[in-house]
Design a protein around this motif. Structure first.
Motif, short mmCIF file in Angstrom:
data_model
loop_
_atom_site.label_atom_id
_atom_site.label_comp_id
_atom_site.label_asym_id
_atom_site.label_seq_id
_atom_site.Cartn_x
_atom_site.Cartn_y
_atom_site.Cartn_z
N ARG A 1 0.82 -1.21 0.00
CA ARG A 1 0.00 0.00 0.00
C ARG A 1 0.86 1.27 0.00
NH1 ARG A 1 -3.10 -3.16 3.90
NH2 ARG A 1 -5.12 -3.66 2.99
N THR B 1 -2.47 -13.58 1.67
CA THR B 1 -1.80 -12.36 1.22
C THR B 1 -2.04 -12.14 -0.27
OG1 THR B 1 -0.11 -12.59 2.94
CG2 THR B 1 0.44 -11.20 1.04
N ARG C 1 -4.77 -9.18 -4.58
CA ARG C 1 -5.66 -9.20 -5.75
C ARG C 1 -6.84 -8.25 -5.56
NH1 ARG C 1 -3.05 -9.58 -9.26
NH2 ARG C 1 -2.13 -11.49 -10.00
N ARG C 2 -7.34 -8.15 -4.31
CA ARG C 2 -8.46 -7.25 -4.04
C ARG C 2 -8.04 -5.78 -4.12
NH1 ARG C 2 -9.75 -11.19 -0.22
NH2 ARG C 2 -8.90 -10.01 1.53
N ILE C 3 -6.85 -5.44 -3.60
CA ILE C 3 -6.44 -4.04 -3.57
C ILE C 3 -5.70 -3.62 -4.84
CG2 ILE C 3 -6.42 -3.96 -1.05
CD1 ILE C 3 -3.34 -4.08 -1.17
N MET D 1 -4.53 -13.28 -2.07
CA MET D 1 -5.94 -12.93 -2.27
C MET D 1 -6.19 -11.47 -1.91
SD MET D 1 -7.64 -16.47 -0.83
CE MET D 1 -9.29 -15.81 -0.78
N HIS D 2 -5.57 -10.99 -0.84
CA HIS D 2 -5.74 -9.60 -0.43
C HIS D 2 -5.11 -8.65 -1.45
CE1 HIS D 2 -6.80 -6.91 3.01
NE2 HIS D 2 -6.08 -6.09 2.25
N PRO E 1 -5.74 -5.41 -8.45
CA PRO E 1 -6.11 -6.54 -9.32
C PRO E 1 -5.12 -6.85 -10.44
CG PRO E 1 -7.97 -5.03 -9.02
CD PRO E 1 -6.78 -4.39 -8.38
N GLY F 1 -4.88 -16.37 -7.73
CA GLY F 1 -4.44 -15.15 -8.38
C GLY F 1 -2.96 -14.99 -8.68
#
Length: 130
Positions: free
Chosen positions: A42, A63, A68-70, A65-66, A72, A98
């Motif tokens: 971030r 990690t 990929r959410r923030i 998966m997270h 993509p 992902g």
């Protein structure tokens, strides 16, 4: 210059990856676990994440998966050496969740080079990978 975030709880793995990637003219940021990796993801402009799957606190699957959410479109290479057959199962799950590439530890320099080049297909970068 591409920036690579290496997330691995093993100091020696991070050191070897750092040395290899820096020789390829890449900036390397290191994290000891998934929580730290997400904070760094971030806080910095990251081009590629190399993430171990078996770590304390926040594991690699969660990690990935997270991330990929923030982010993509983030390029991710999953790595694991947690027992040969178990590692292969985890690496397959990582790709399903992902990861763009998955490498079982120990991996060769050529395998790492190919995965990084596939994730960072900048034509001026690829010839430097060795």
């Amino acid at each position: 210059m591409p920036t690579v975030l290496v997330i691995d709880d093993e100091d020696m793995v991070r050191l070897v990856l750092r040395q290899f990637l820096e020789r390829q003219d890449m900036e390397v940021i290191e994290a000891q676990d998934g929580d730290e990796g997400l904070r760094l993801c971030r806080a910095h402009r990251i081009d590629l994440v190399i993430c171990d799957l078996i770590m304390p606190r926040a594991d690699g699957i969660g990690t990935i998966m997270h991330i990929r959410r923030i982010a993509p479109k983030m390029k991710i290479i999953a790595i694991s050496g947690g027992g040969r057959s178990h590692a292969m199962e985890l690496l397959k799950v990582a790709e399903e969740m992902g990861a763009d590439h998955a490498l079982g530890k120990p991996f060769t320099r050529d395998q790492l080079t190919a995965a990084v080049a596939a994730c960072l297909p900048n034509p001026t970068l690829a010839p430097r990978l060795r």
